[in-house]
Design a protein around this motif. Structure first.
Motif, PDB file in Angstrom:
ATOM      1  N   GLY A 199       0.795  -1.211   0.000  1.00  0.00           N
ATOM      2  CA  GLY A 199       0.000   0.000   0.000  1.00  0.00           C
ATOM      3  C   GLY A 199       0.834   1.271   0.000  1.00  0.00           C
ATOM      4  O   GLY A 199       1.870   1.367  -0.661  1.00  0.00           O
ATOM      5  N   GLU A 200       0.403   2.251   0.790  1.00  0.00           N
ATOM      6  CA  GLU A 200       1.059   3.556   0.797  1.00  0.00           C
ATOM      7  C   GLU A 200       2.432   3.530   1.467  1.00  0.00           C
ATOM      8  O   GLU A 200       3.176   4.517   1.389  1.00  0.00           O
ATOM      9  CB  GLU A 200       0.149   4.584   1.471  1.00  0.00           C
ATOM     10  CG  GLU A 200      -1.124   4.831   0.668  1.00  0.00           C
ATOM     11  CD  GLU A 200      -1.880   6.065   1.128  1.00  0.00           C
ATOM     12  OE1 GLU A 200      -1.377   6.765   2.028  1.00  0.00           O
ATOM     13  OE2 GLU A 200      -2.968   6.324   0.576  1.00  0.00           O
ATOM     14  N   LYS A 201       2.778   2.401   2.094  1.00  0.00           N
ATOM     15  CA  LYS A 201       4.136   2.272   2.642  1.00  0.00           C
ATOM     16  C   LYS A 201       5.183   2.360   1.537  1.00  0.00           C
ATOM     17  O   LYS A 201       6.338   2.694   1.793  1.00  0.00           O
ATOM     18  CB  LYS A 201       4.283   0.949   3.405  1.00  0.00           C
ATOM     19  CG  LYS A 201       3.536   0.910   4.733  1.00  0.00           C
ATOM     20  CD  LYS A 201       3.884  -0.329   5.534  1.00  0.00           C
ATOM     21  CE  LYS A 201       3.342  -1.590   4.883  1.00  0.00           C
ATOM     22  NZ  LYS A 201       3.583  -2.798   5.709  1.00  0.00           N
ATOM     23  N   PHE A 252       5.258   4.519  -0.829  1.00  0.00           N
ATOM     24  CA  PHE A 252       5.631   5.928  -0.963  1.00  0.00           C
ATOM     25  C   PHE A 252       6.673   6.331   0.091  1.00  0.00           C
ATOM     26  O   PHE A 252       7.530   7.171  -0.163  1.00  0.00           O
ATOM     27  CB  PHE A 252       4.400   6.826  -0.826  1.00  0.00           C
ATOM     28  CG  PHE A 252       3.402   6.664  -1.932  1.00  0.00           C
ATOM     29  CD1 PHE A 252       3.787   6.704  -3.263  1.00  0.00           C
ATOM     30  CD2 PHE A 252       2.053   6.480  -1.647  1.00  0.00           C
ATOM     31  CE1 PHE A 252       2.857   6.566  -4.292  1.00  0.00           C
ATOM     32  CE2 PHE A 252       1.119   6.339  -2.657  1.00  0.00           C
ATOM     33  CZ  PHE A 252       1.523   6.385  -3.984  1.00  0.00           C
ATOM     34  N   GLU A 253       6.560   5.715   1.280  1.00  0.00           N
ATOM     35  CA  GLU A 253       7.504   6.044   2.354  1.00  0.00           C
ATOM     36  C   GLU A 253       8.875   5.438   2.070  1.00  0.00           C
ATOM     37  O   GLU A 253       9.906   6.079   2.281  1.00  0.00           O
ATOM     38  CB  GLU A 253       6.956   5.535   3.686  1.00  0.00           C
ATOM     39  CG  GLU A 253       5.625   6.161   4.087  1.00  0.00           C
ATOM     40  CD  GLU A 253       4.967   5.438   5.258  1.00  0.00           C
ATOM     41  OE1 GLU A 253       5.675   4.647   5.916  1.00  0.00           O
ATOM     42  OE2 GLU A 253       3.763   5.650   5.489  1.00  0.00           O
ATOM     43  N   VAL A 277       0.646   3.764  -7.156  1.00  0.00           N
ATOM     44  CA  VAL A 277       0.593   2.439  -6.550  1.00  0.00           C
ATOM     45  C   VAL A 277      -0.816   1.899  -6.757  1.00  0.00           C
ATOM     46  O   VAL A 277      -1.793   2.523  -6.344  1.00  0.00           O
ATOM     47  CB  VAL A 277       0.923   2.501  -5.039  1.00  0.00           C
ATOM     48  CG1 VAL A 277       0.700   1.135  -4.395  1.00  0.00           C
ATOM     49  CG2 VAL A 277       2.359   2.966  -4.818  1.00  0.00           C
ATOM     50  N   SER A 278      -0.920   0.729  -7.406  1.00  0.00           N
ATOM     51  CA  SER A 278      -2.252   0.205  -7.716  1.00  0.00           C
ATOM     52  C   SER A 278      -2.285  -1.314  -7.632  1.00  0.00           C
ATOM     53  O   SER A 278      -1.426  -1.997  -8.193  1.00  0.00           O
ATOM     54  CB  SER A 278      -2.688   0.640  -9.121  1.00  0.00           C
ATOM     55  OG  SER A 278      -3.920   0.040  -9.475  1.00  0.00           O
ATOM     56  N   ARG A 286       1.664  10.408  -5.630  1.00  0.00           N
ATOM     57  CA  ARG A 286       0.991   9.579  -4.624  1.00  0.00           C
ATOM     58  C   ARG A 286      -0.436   9.221  -5.052  1.00  0.00           C
ATOM     59  O   ARG A 286      -1.399   9.377  -4.304  1.00  0.00           O
ATOM     60  CB  ARG A 286       0.988  10.267  -3.267  1.00  0.00           C
ATOM     61  CG  ARG A 286       2.387  10.447  -2.687  1.00  0.00           C
ATOM     62  CD  ARG A 286       2.361  10.585  -1.196  1.00  0.00           C
ATOM     63  NE  ARG A 286       3.692  10.381  -0.630  1.00  0.00           N
ATOM     64  CZ  ARG A 286       3.929  10.036   0.626  1.00  0.00           C
ATOM     65  NH1 ARG A 286       2.920   9.820   1.447  1.00  0.00           N
ATOM     66  NH2 ARG A 286       5.161   9.866   1.057  1.00  0.00           N
ATOM     67  N   THR A 309      -3.143   6.447  -5.820  1.00  0.00           N
ATOM     68  CA  THR A 309      -3.339   5.070  -5.379  1.00  0.00           C
ATOM     69  C   THR A 309      -4.608   4.470  -5.962  1.00  0.00           C
ATOM     70  O   THR A 309      -5.606   5.160  -6.174  1.00  0.00           O
ATOM     71  CB  THR A 309      -3.428   4.976  -3.842  1.00  0.00           C
ATOM     72  OG1 THR A 309      -4.533   5.767  -3.390  1.00  0.00           O
ATOM     73  CG2 THR A 309      -2.157   5.463  -3.188  1.00  0.00           C
ATOM     74  N   LEU A 346      -6.175   1.282  -4.406  1.00  0.00           N
ATOM     75  CA  LEU A 346      -5.990   0.252  -3.371  1.00  0.00           C
ATOM     76  C   LEU A 346      -7.284  -0.136  -2.660  1.00  0.00           C
ATOM     77  O   LEU A 346      -7.255  -0.976  -1.774  1.00  0.00           O
ATOM     78  CB  LEU A 346      -4.981   0.741  -2.316  1.00  0.00           C
ATOM     79  CG  LEU A 346      -3.571   1.057  -2.816  1.00  0.00           C
ATOM     80  CD1 LEU A 346      -2.781   1.775  -1.728  1.00  0.00           C
ATOM     81  CD2 LEU A 346      -2.862  -0.219  -3.239  1.00  0.00           C
TER      82      LEU A 346
END
Length: 452
Positions: free
Chosen positions: A99-101, A103-104, A112-113, A134, A136, A138
């Motif tokens: 997931g959004e991790k 981006f980190e 991210v998909s 960013r 997504t 998800l």
């Protein structure tokens, strides 16, 4: 000024170009074909290396151990390209899992998909082109929609794939698929048959139906069963072969055997993953069947009028597996007589129930058991493949081994056949040749083309 002009030209040359790299299974490979077709329809041009691309996509798989580390390693290799104006997208199972991790860990990634959101790709591309970061996709794992598109960029002009069901509802304790690909959702049989018809009209003779559990297919319009879809495609003009993978034992029904017997174009091969020969381990895996229940399905296959090739998947060293449990798996090889086994050591996957189970089987024991299993299977395959000596079979041409002077291909039972021809002109890729088998090995057959 000269450098600036060169930089501007470089950016212009990579505008709306993309590079895609695919990890993992055949489902992922076909997903990439659909993603490529969608991108091209949106005005993008595919290039063959990252340096020439404005957008770099990684279609990821999370089935195997350390899959996410491999993705981040690849991203790290190319992060220097961010300064060149390139954009990065991580799609597929690792994208959904992390997931959004992402981006980190990799702030230069813009999109991210997960696979359940691919149908929204055109909209996400517009946002990407507008400079948004960013982005997504998800939140669609509970969707009832599938990724149907007429813009599939098929990589093989003779063999084509059709995803008929996406996602998984089985929730086996070791498997991450339900958490990355979402719930089971099937296409209408009309849309599947229409795609198959278009493929046949384009010259595809070998059509393969795909799904995490392909035989769990439930026509969302209620018109046809999975077996009826198989038969309908097999009877289309121009279609020579219809395959399907991967089946789940819980949804394997007698009518699938019946259609293999009734329609010669439906290939005489069934891949039916068992995972373990021990009912105790199967219960811990949440497979929801026993050894005896599985063997009943094998008995159906063996009772068919046609001889059907059988292959399977096996996991060795699942938490709690004892030596006795392993021996039950090993004995299953003799009892079933598989023509091929894909076996792996158990590795814990994120978000799965099994990740909380105590690992009772050491790494060395797992490796030793896997080796013993595959050694035994190799001997069984030596015998199994040996029964084809002297047989005549139809082989689809897939390539050439010029060093050995052989043509390579595949039989309807999905077995590799290497053969020689007497005529000076080699048979065309995608053509079908009649071959007499003159030599057998545990993983392949050797023969000579039979003159018409």
């Amino acid at each position: 000024m000269k450098f600036l002009r060169g930089g501007i030209l470089a950016l212009m040359s990579t505008e709306k170009t993309f590079y895609i790299e695919t990890f993992g299974c055949q489902m992922n490979a076909h997903d990439s074909e659909k993603v490529i077709g969608t991108l091209e329809h949106e005005g993008y041009t595919r290039v063959e290396d990252e340096e020439a691309a404005g957008l770099i996509l990684y279609n990821t798989c999370s089935i195997r151990d350390k899959a996410e580390q491999k993705v981040f390693h690849r991203l790290n290799e190319y992060k220097k390209m961010q300064g060149e104006g390139k954009k990065f997208a991580v799609i597929g199972c690792v994208a959904q899992q992390e997931g959004e991790k992402i981006f980190e860990k990799a702030p230069y990634v813009s999109l991210v998909s997960g696979s359940a959101s691919y149908r929204n790709l055109p909209e996400m591309l517009v946002r990407l082109e507008a400079g948004e970061n960013r982005i997504t996709g998800l939140d669609d794992r509970q969707t009832d929609e599938t990724f149907d598109t007429e813009f599939t960029a098929r990589s093989n002009p003779h063999r084509g794939y059709i995803t008929i069901i996406e996602g998984c509802d089985k929730f086996c304790s070791y498997c991450v698929v339900p958490y990355t690909r979402g719930k089971e959702r099937s296409r209408t049989s009309d849309s599947v048959l229409a795609e198959a018809r278009r493929m046949a009209d384009m010259g595809y003779t070998d059509i393969q139906l795909l799904g995490q559990n392909v035989n769990s297919y439930r026509d969302s319009s209620g018109k046809r069963t999975f077996a009826e879809v198989l038969g309908a495609i097999g009877q289309m003009a121009g279609v020579r072969r219809v395959r399907f993978t991967t089946s789940h034992p819980r949804d394997f029904t007698q009518d699938i055997i019946d259609v293999i017997d009734a329609v010669p174009q439906v290939c005489d091969h069934v891949h039916l993953p068992v995972q373990s020969g021990s009912s105790i381990v199967l219960k811990a895996m949440q497979r929801e069947y026993t050894r005896e229940w599985y063997l009943e399905r094998i008995a159906w296959i063996k009772a068919a009028k046609r001889e059907i090739s059988m292959t399977t998947d096996i996991i060795v060293g699942f938490p709690g597996e004892t030596e006795e449990d392993f021996e039950q798996t090993a004995s299953l090889l003799d009892e079933v007589g598989y023509d091929g086994v894909f076996a792996f050591q158990y590795s814990p996957r994120p978000n799965t129930p099994a990740i909380h189970m105590e690992e009772t089987v050491g790494v060395e024991v797992k490796a030793a058991r896997l080796q013993r299993l595959m050694d035994r299977q190799r001997e069984l395959q030596r015998i199994s493949y040996g029964r084809h000596l002297g047989q005549v079979m139809e082989v689809m041409v897939e390539g050439y081994n010029r060093q050995r002077g052989q043509v390579t291909g595949r039989s309807s039972q999905n077995k590799t056949v290497n053969f020689t021809v007497t005529q000076p002109i080699l048979p065309a890729l995608g053509s079908y040749q009649t071959v007499r088998i003159t030599q057998t090995f545990p993983n392949s057959l050797v023969g000579e083309a039979v003159s018409a």
